[in-house]
Scaffold this motif. Sequence first.
Motif, PDB file in Angstrom:
ATOM      1  N   LEU A  27       0.827  -1.201   0.000  1.00 29.77           N
ATOM      2  CA  LEU A  27       0.000   0.000   0.000  1.00 29.77           C
ATOM      3  C   LEU A  27       0.863   1.253   0.000  1.00 29.77           C
ATOM      4  O   LEU A  27       0.526   2.247  -0.653  1.00 29.77           O
ATOM      5  N   TRP A 208      -8.373   1.951  -0.911  1.00 30.17           N
ATOM      6  CA  TRP A 208      -7.145   1.336  -0.403  1.00 30.17           C
ATOM      7  C   TRP A 208      -7.085   1.302   1.128  1.00 30.17           C
ATOM      8  O   TRP A 208      -6.492   0.390   1.699  1.00 30.17           O
ATOM      9  N   SER A 236      -6.818  -8.267  -1.316  1.00 34.90           N
ATOM     10  CA  SER A 236      -5.629  -7.592  -1.837  1.00 34.90           C
ATOM     11  C   SER A 236      -4.394  -8.272  -1.265  1.00 34.90           C
ATOM     12  O   SER A 236      -4.483  -9.096  -0.357  1.00 34.90           O
TER      13      SER A 236
END
Length: 675
Positions: A27, A208, A236
């Motif tokens: 991330l 995100w 993810s």
Amino acid sequence: MPQTDTSAADAPAAPAASGLPAMRHRLSTRIISLSLAVLLAVLGMISGTLWLSWKLEGAGAAINDAGSLRMRANRVAIELTLAQARQSNALAMQVQALDTTLAQLKKGNPARPLFLPDEPAIHAQMARVTHDWQQRLRPLALPSDGHDAAPDQYIAMLPGFVAQADRLVGMIEQDSARKTDLLRLSQAALAAMACVGTVAVIYLLYLWIILPVLRLQDGLRRMAAREFSLRLPVESRDEFGTLSEGFNRMAGELQGLYQDLEARVAQKTAELERHNRDLESLYDMAAFLNQASDAEAMARGFLERVVRQFDAEGGSVRVLDSRHGRMHLLAATGLPAALADAEACAAADACHCGDATREAVVTIVDLRTAQRGGVIARDGTACERSGFQALAAFRIESQRGATGVFALHFRAPRTLPPSDRQLLETLGQHLGTALEHLRLSATARQLAVVEERNLVAQGLHDSIAQGLNYLNLQVQLLDAAVTRDDLAETREIVPMLRHGVEESYQDVRELLNNFRSRLGTGELRPAVEETVERFRRQCRTEAALTIDENAGSGAGRPLSPEQQLQVLFILQEALSNVRKHAMAAHVAVALSHGREFRLVVQDDGEGFDPDELATRADAHIGLNIMRERAARLGAQLQVQAAAGRGVRIELILAATAQADTRPDTKTTQTTGIQS
């Protein structure tokens, strides 16, 4: 916000790889890349607007200078007209200024900034303006071939030059207007880009960060509601994917732990309650042992509490006589008289209780199968014959070692857990310490009584015993004189007997006063004054008392009441020796309390020979008593004497040996000598 399905069945399979995600899936990598892209775009737009602003600023300066060409050309015309009437350098200066302006427009000046736009038409128009000035107007204003200036021709051609300059200014203004529009357009594009970028960043951050955080928050909320079957979807491969995997593992572990959590909580609660009961028992037992003043009452109360707490049917406390190898019963409860007085239980090596003095703890679950020396008694032990089937014996110990044993008797087989055994061992140590404390307290009281009796005996020996011995000799002489009918000797002996009886009576009164002396805080000075005054009444020796007022102003530590009492006893003994033996005319008593405490008693009597005194020290008990009291104080007693020159006795108490000045809970000490 879209609905998030957090059920375990719909969750996709977690990636096989564990630990941190790959660099490209992190991330932080995506956030940094997005931030750099936005930064580059914003910097590009800002750079473009700055470049346009710089160009517009340079074009504005060019417009000003191009516009000034018309003004300067007109000034040249004016100076050219005036130059025919007067001599002046103003014409040359105006021509030079116009040349400089044309040169700057053509060359440009980034420092101002000043430059023409990059349009070819503007540069062509600038070339025409320069050509008109250099080839047509300037030669008319300042001819270089020696001809005179032609003002009329210059003025005639001036409108054409001004028109060309106006056209140049107009072209620059048009270019600046286009760039201004472009600048406004770029600013609008930058604003639109900021809005779109903000929305895009918010959306990406929501996807995100916010959405995974909301999922985790919802998972934690449901986990707090004990929904341990919950599993989060791993969608993810970034940090939130790793967190989701960790959350799922945590949920699985919690689900496994919670299944037996209630049993563990119940177990810990029971242990905590047991520890609390043990602490309460220890506290109650310690409080009781500290209050008890008799060994038998202490043992009886101890035994009653232990028997009641551990549900025993009987118990006993026995003290060990290690010299004779026997145990004497101190207290018993619930035991038959035959068992309490059994001879087998009195021998330290003949029963299980005696084994506890060597092994610390002896627990027997069933006496019927118990062995001693590898053999089971056929007729059973004394405890078994009395109806008891289980026994637990614990050593009573102190710093001296094993001092006894206490035992608990049960009529049914009984097993004591390790925690109860440890508690009983601790209670045995408490009982041993308390019994040892009683023994030491009794010994201390006996020593105090013996020491005080020794001092009393010394005082009686030094005063009354010597007086009675003198009276005995006089009575014998009187008896012999009466037998001989010697009236003259009888009359001589009777006054001596009367004097001896009076002196013995004074000695008795003095001893009674000494024994009754009690000093409170700060009462040394009046007690010393009273002692000296009593000495004056008892004999004809003149006594002088000196107390150093300045030294008693707080320079030294105050004396405790016990120290003050010992000082007073030493003074009384010294004055008593002066009255009985010195035959002195004067005696001086000096008292001072500075950093050191000093007491000086000096007389001008007969004195004595120290060497002779050393050979018959037993005859001078008074000096020995004073030395013993000085040693008890931790002070120095110096005796200076010579035959026919009197005696000087000095008591010195150093500052380190004086009493502490801190207030006590019972007595607040003040200065021993009050000024």
